[in-house]
Design a protein around this motif. Structure first.
Motif, PDB file in Angstrom:
ATOM      1  N   PHE B 203     -22.338  -4.486  14.889  1.00  0.00           N
ATOM      2  CA  PHE B 203     -22.130  -3.847  13.588  1.00  0.00           C
ATOM      3  C   PHE B 203     -20.693  -3.379  13.413  1.00  0.00           C
ATOM      4  N   ILE B 204     -20.074  -2.901  14.492  1.00  0.00           N
ATOM      5  CA  ILE B 204     -18.663  -2.502  14.387  1.00  0.00           C
ATOM      6  C   ILE B 204     -17.851  -3.715  13.943  1.00  0.00           C
ATOM      7  N   GLY B 205     -18.161  -4.880  14.540  1.00  0.00           N
ATOM      8  CA  GLY B 205     -17.474  -6.115  14.155  1.00  0.00           C
ATOM      9  C   GLY B 205     -17.687  -6.448  12.689  1.00  0.00           C
ATOM     10  N   ILE B 206     -18.951  -6.434  12.273  1.00  0.00           N
ATOM     11  CA  ILE B 206     -19.272  -6.809  10.888  1.00  0.00           C
ATOM     12  C   ILE B 206     -18.569  -5.888   9.890  1.00  0.00           C
ATOM     13  N   VAL B 207     -18.715  -4.570  10.101  1.00  0.00           N
ATOM     14  CA  VAL B 207     -18.142  -3.614   9.146  1.00  0.00           C
ATOM     15  C   VAL B 207     -16.610  -3.702   9.142  1.00  0.00           C
ATOM     16  N   SER B 208     -16.030  -3.891  10.324  1.00  0.00           N
ATOM     17  CA  SER B 208     -14.561  -3.973  10.403  1.00  0.00           C
ATOM     18  C   SER B 208     -14.025  -5.191   9.666  1.00  0.00           C
ATOM     19  N   ILE B 209     -14.752  -6.302   9.743  1.00  0.00           N
ATOM     20  CA  ILE B 209     -14.282  -7.514   9.060  1.00  0.00           C
ATOM     21  C   ILE B 209     -14.571  -7.441   7.563  1.00  0.00           C
ATOM     22  N   TRP B 210     -15.717  -6.844   7.211  1.00  0.00           N
ATOM     23  CA  TRP B 210     -16.137  -6.749   5.821  1.00  0.00           C
ATOM     24  C   TRP B 210     -15.231  -5.799   5.028  1.00  0.00           C
ATOM     25  N   THR B 211     -14.867  -4.670   5.644  1.00  0.00           N
ATOM     26  CA  THR B 211     -14.125  -3.616   4.942  1.00  0.00           C
ATOM     27  C   THR B 211     -12.862  -4.130   4.228  1.00  0.00           C
ATOM     28  N   PRO B 212     -11.964  -4.859   4.904  1.00  0.00           N
ATOM     29  CA  PRO B 212     -10.748  -5.308   4.195  1.00  0.00           C
ATOM     30  C   PRO B 212     -11.039  -6.244   3.027  1.00  0.00           C
ATOM     31  N   PHE B 213     -12.139  -7.016   3.108  1.00  0.00           N
ATOM     32  CA  PHE B 213     -12.493  -7.878   1.975  1.00  0.00           C
ATOM     33  C   PHE B 213     -12.999  -7.067   0.805  1.00  0.00           C
ATOM     34  N   LEU B 214     -13.738  -6.005   1.145  1.00  0.00           N
ATOM     35  CA  LEU B 214     -14.334  -5.158   0.112  1.00  0.00           C
ATOM     36  C   LEU B 214     -13.270  -4.286  -0.541  1.00  0.00           C
ATOM     37  N   SER B 215     -12.371  -3.780   0.264  1.00  0.00           N
ATOM     38  CA  SER B 215     -11.369  -2.860  -0.241  1.00  0.00           C
ATOM     39  C   SER B 215      -9.984  -3.359   0.138  1.00  0.00           C
ATOM     40  N   PRO B 216      -9.361  -4.121  -0.744  1.00  0.00           N
ATOM     41  CA  PRO B 216      -8.032  -4.663  -0.449  1.00  0.00           C
ATOM     42  C   PRO B 216      -7.018  -3.555  -0.174  1.00  0.00           C
ATOM     43  N   LYS B 217      -7.268  -2.385  -0.749  1.00  0.00           N
ATOM     44  CA  LYS B 217      -6.321  -1.293  -0.536  1.00  0.00           C
ATOM     45  C   LYS B 217      -6.353  -0.818   0.909  1.00  0.00           C
ATOM     46  N   GLN B 221      -3.326  -1.145   3.527  1.00  0.00           N
ATOM     47  CA  GLN B 221      -2.873   0.009   4.286  1.00  0.00           C
ATOM     48  C   GLN B 221      -2.885  -0.282   5.788  1.00  0.00           C
ATOM     49  N   TRP B 222      -3.931  -0.994   6.227  1.00  0.00           N
ATOM     50  CA  TRP B 222      -4.023  -1.336   7.647  1.00  0.00           C
ATOM     51  C   TRP B 222      -2.834  -2.193   8.086  1.00  0.00           C
ATOM     52  N   LEU B 223      -2.425  -3.097   7.160  1.00  0.00           N
ATOM     53  CA  LEU B 223      -1.397  -4.068   7.545  1.00  0.00           C
ATOM     54  C   LEU B 223       0.019  -3.595   7.267  1.00  0.00           C
ATOM     55  N   SER B 224       0.135  -2.436   6.571  1.00  0.00           N
ATOM     56  CA  SER B 224       1.471  -1.995   6.181  1.00  0.00           C
ATOM     57  C   SER B 224       2.159  -1.269   7.337  1.00  0.00           C
ATOM     58  N   PHE B 225       3.482  -1.173   7.247  1.00  0.00           N
ATOM     59  CA  PHE B 225       4.272  -0.429   8.205  1.00  0.00           C
ATOM     60  C   PHE B 225       4.260   1.046   7.802  1.00  0.00           C
ATOM     61  N   PRO B 226       4.101   2.058   8.636  1.00  0.00           N
ATOM     62  CA  PRO B 226       3.954   1.934  10.089  1.00  0.00           C
ATOM     63  C   PRO B 226       2.501   1.917  10.566  1.00  0.00           C
ATOM     64  N   HIS B 227       1.563   1.891   9.582  1.00  0.00           N
ATOM     65  CA  HIS B 227       0.149   1.998   9.963  1.00  0.00           C
ATOM     66  C   HIS B 227      -0.257   0.957  10.986  1.00  0.00           C
ATOM     67  N   ILE B 228       0.357  -0.225  10.852  1.00  0.00           N
ATOM     68  CA  ILE B 228      -0.102  -1.347  11.676  1.00  0.00           C
ATOM     69  C   ILE B 228       0.030  -1.042  13.175  1.00  0.00           C
ATOM     70  N   PHE B 229       1.019  -0.215  13.526  1.00  0.00           N
ATOM     71  CA  PHE B 229       1.172   0.117  14.947  1.00  0.00           C
ATOM     72  C   PHE B 229       0.004   0.961  15.460  1.00  0.00           C
ATOM     73  N   PHE B 230      -0.582   1.743  14.530  1.00  0.00           N
ATOM     74  CA  PHE B 230      -1.760   2.522  14.924  1.00  0.00           C
ATOM     75  C   PHE B 230      -3.023   1.673  14.874  1.00  0.00           C
ATOM     76  N   VAL B 231      -3.003   0.694  13.971  1.00  0.00           N
ATOM     77  CA  VAL B 231      -4.211  -0.117  13.784  1.00  0.00           C
ATOM     78  C   VAL B 231      -4.392  -1.103  14.932  1.00  0.00           C
ATOM     79  N   LEU B 232      -3.287  -1.735  15.341  1.00  0.00           N
ATOM     80  CA  LEU B 232      -3.391  -2.803  16.339  1.00  0.00           C
ATOM     81  C   LEU B 232      -4.126  -2.403  17.617  1.00  0.00           C
TER      82      LEU B 232
END
Lengths: 461, 333
Positions: B203-217, B221-232
């Motif tokens: 479920f962690i996998g499903i929700v994590s993959i689904w979330t960016p499709f559902l909410s482009p914002k 944010q996940w992919l923007s600098f500097p957030h990406i360093f925390f996300v990776l």
């Protein structure tokens, strides 16, 4: 649609709040009673105090659990139904409630486990400390929530910002708003009295079965002392609270008194009557001339304004207030009677030999709950048509909810509350029906499992 | 950047996280209740949380009360938006809360209260998952109020989140039982934890993959600098912790799975946090916009700084008093 949603939301709040207030009213008193019992046990070493402690602790556990879960409902209902009220008053009332959670709820819940299940696992001294913390928590909780509630009646120490929110200006004025001290004293005494009459009724029940039961004698005696001492103080506190209300919310007092018309030369105290809102008069009124002026103004001929001086849209509903107030006062007077009779019987050394009086005390068992509910109905309905008195109208406090949603959840609350709290009340009554003498041995060896029913039996260790 | 409202957002997030962990395991025990072998085991399982559940649930009151106090506007928008899930959650909590006491008071209806405990725990958990899902999915706002309909929260995504949280709490509950019990009950808890562990990871996998499709914002944010360093590091650490959990479960290290599961929850929470800050109603209302005035926040902060450490202290003490394995013999009265 709009009006129906308000009515339903008010009904829902009144319903869930009325159910909720019963449990704290009881657990504030029982927590303090448990503290006294454990303290007396530690001081005297007498087994009867320990028996009574364990007996009331079991009952407390059930009542407290019901209080916690019905309380969660309250902390979310502000938002679900009354979101405009929440948005506007949040900056003032919110911090008071946050303090209640931080200083009281956690204290109660954190030490409750040790108090309920920790005997034998921690030292006697630490266990007593846990009981003390639980009792202290209930009182701190009452203090904060009554500060918040009182502020809604007599708002002070605030300003209003450009989006209509109440902004705190002076926290001391907010907390110690004009009606707070009176309301706090009146409510805490009410909680003590409510508990005293429940304990007294349980004692009376067991005395009626066997007047020689030592624990029954002890709890009956303790409860009757409370009734004799607290009931008169409570009547005085209520009177002062009433005078305070007259100063800040005169329309509420007019409705309580049934004073539709003004009395420039002294107002009568109506004992009975049928309020008629349409005709704006009290029909079949029986009253004592000038007595109301005497009580409220301490002068026989002091003028008292009536509801005719209040704009129609600002008047609270008279019928409810008139009766709820009389029910509360009537019960208070009967409690005073019990207290006085108990002192007389004690003096004649007949306190444990008066079955008729025991029956009276038994009937009076639930009277505190009725009085508390009647009192709260009086003060809260008397605040209408406002949520924040004189400033924010109830009709302007509701959120963007629709009547069917509020109606459906109201029905759900009614069904669930009656079923679950009905069962809880039944279990409490069943426990009260058992004699404290039948609790089994009072061994204090370590208890290895945390379950109330296992504490009652002997231990394996 | 670090102003009072940010501090309060942090404190509130911390309270909600503590709530999720603490009530998570005792709700989780309710979720797996029917899957335990017998009544004795169920009695022990319930006893393992009886002294602490009141305290655990108090964090939920702090969450609700804290939101009301510190961010009244967010509270006034979120509550009506999630009307039905909140009411259902509250009622479910009532059911399972009273069951703790009623179960022991009425042997004849023990099964009834066991069911109340189970379904109450399950529904409360599921609704909390829905609340989480709806929060990610977004809430319609107009001016200072909720502007959507009262079924907007219902969607395949929110129901998936409901199931995800159910799996997660069941994992917390079963690993708690592994830590607190012995013998047959522990064996059963190990078996349940293996299944719920797999489900949670899925479920962690499903929700994590689904979330960016559902909410482009959130994706942006996940992919923007500097957030990406925390996300990776989040997915990498998640896999590490999942491996540790699996290792603890196979090698039967009683304390490891529960602690590793807390870590998993922490990572999910962090991932969500990185995706929504600085918003409190995602991508509509910011923390600053919703915050109560500084005079309210500072007044409360004094209390929080004094009392939160005290609360954590005596809560830890209470857990310490009831530490260690529960004696299963004591269950056979």
């Amino acid at each position: 649609m709009e009006d129906l949603a308000v009515t339903l939301a008010r009904a829902q709040f009144a319903f869930t709040m009325s159910f909720h207030i019963i449990f704290p009213a009881f657990s504030i008193g029982v927590a303090s009673y448990l503290l006294v019992l454990e303290g007396l046990w530690l001081k005297t070493g007498k087994d009867e105090y320990l028996s009574l402690f364990k007996y009331w602790r079991k009952i407390f556990a059930v009542a407290f659990g019901m209080g916690v879960v019905s309380g969660i409902v309250m902390s979310y209902q502000f938002g679900t139904n009354w979101s405009v009220f929440s948005d506007k008053t949040g900056p003032v009332i919110g911090p008071l409630m946050a303090y209640e959670v931080l200083t009281a709820f956690f204290l109660e819940a954190g030490f409750l486990g040790v108090m309920l299940f920790g005997m034998g696992r921690v030292s006697k001294r630490l266990h007593f400390l846990a009981t003390f913390m639980v009792a202290l928590g209930t009182l701190i909780s009452a203090t904060w929530i009554l500060a918040a509630n009182s502020w809604m009646h007599t708002p002070a120490g605030y300003s209003i910002n450009e989006v209509g929110q109440f902004i705190p200006e002076n926290w001391m004025e907010i907390i110690f708003n004009p009606s707070f001290p009176y309301r706090l004293v009146h409510m805490v005494l009410a909680a003590f009295l409510t508990t005293a009459f429940v304990v007294g009724a349980v004692g009376a029940w067991h005395l009626l079965k066997d007047k020689n039961t030592a624990t029954a004698r002890k709890m009956f005696s303790m409860a009757m002392w409370m009734a004799a001492i607290i009931a008169p103080i409570q009547i005085l506190a209520g009177d002062l609270h009433g005078i305070n209300t007259l100063e800040y919310q005169p329309a509420k007092v007019m409705a309580m008194e049934g004073h539709y018309e003004s009395h420039p030369h002294g107002a009568p105290l109506y004992l009975f009557g049928i309020p008629d809102d349409k005709a704006q008069e009290l029909k079949f009124a029986i009253g004592i001339p000038n007595a109301s002026s005497l009580i409220l103004k301490h002068h026989l001929h002091a003028p008292l304004d009536g509801l005719d001086t209040i704009k129609a849209e600002d008047r609270p509903p008279v019928v409810i207030l008139f009766w709820s107030f009389r029910i509360m006062v009537g019960i208070g007077m009967m409690m005073l009677c019990v207290g006085i009779i108990s002192v007389f019987l004690r003096w004649r050394k007949k306190l444990y030999d008066s079955p008729l009086f025991h029956k009276f005390a038994l009937i009076m068992g639930p009277s505190g709950f009725v009085a508390v509910l009647a009192g709260w109905i009086t003060t809260e309905v008397g605040r209408q048509p406002y949520t924040v008195y004189g400033i924010l109208r109830t009709s302007q406090s509701i959120g963007p909810v629709e009547a069917p949603a509020v109606g459906a959840s109201l029905i759900a609350f009614v069904i669930v509350y009656f079923a679950l709290f009905g069962a809880g009340t039944y279990y409490i009554l069943k426990m009260m029906g058992q004699s404290p003498e039948d609790l089994g041995p009072l061994t204090e060896s370590p208890v290895r499992i945390a379950s109330p029913h296992l504490l009652e039996g002997e231990n394996n260790d | 950047m670090i102003d009072l409202s940010t501090i309060w957002a942090g404190l509130l997030a911390l309270s909600i996280f503590i709530y999720v962990i603490l009530d998570g395991f005792d709700l989780g025990i309710g979720v797996i209740f029917p899957f335990l072998d017998n009544d004795d085991d169920r009695a022990i399982a319930m006893n393992s949380v009886a002294p602490v559940w009141d305290g655990n649930e108090t964090w939920l009151i702090l969450g609700g009360g804290g939101l009301f106090a510190a961010f009244p506007l967010a509270y006034a928008i979120i509550m009506p938006a999630l009307y039905a899930p909140f009411i259902a959650m509250i009622l479910a909590l009532v059911f399972r809360g009273v069951a703790f006491e009623y179960r022991w008071r009425d042997k004849r209806h023990e099964k009834t209260w066991d069911r109340a405990f189970h379904f109450g725990s399950f529904v409360a958990t599921f609704m909390q998952g829905i609340v989480l899902g709806a929060f990610i999915q977004g809430i319609e706002v107009e001016g200072r109020a909720y502007a959507g309909g009262w079924w907007d929260w219902a969607s395949p995504f929110t129901f998936t989140c409901g199931l995800a949280l159910t799996a997660g709490y069941a994992l917390l509950g079963s690993t708690w039982l592994i830590m607190k019990t012995e013998n047959g009950l522990r064996d059963r808890a190990y078996a349940i934890a293996k299944n719920t562990g797999r489900a949670t990871l899925l479920f962690i996998g499903i929700v994590s993959i689904w979330t960016p499709f559902l909410s482009p914002k959130i994706a942006a944010q996940w992919l923007s600098f500097p957030h990406i360093f925390f996300v990776l590091p989040v997915p990498i650490l998640t896999l590490v912790l999942a491996a540790i959990t699996a290792w603890g479960l196979t090698k039967r290290k009683d304390n490891v799975p529960f602690l590793a599961t807390i870590g998993l929850f922490g990572l999910c929470f962090a991932g969500l946090g990185i995706g929504v800050t600085p918003y409190i109603v995602p991508h509509v209302i910011t923390i600053q916009q919703a915050a109560a005035p500084d005079v309210s926040l500072s007044f409360m902060l004094v209390g929080a700084l004094i009392f939160l450490p005290l609360i954590l202290g005596y809560t830890a003490y209470s857990y310490w008093v009831f530490r260690g394995k529960i004696d299963p013999k004591a269950g056979y009265h």
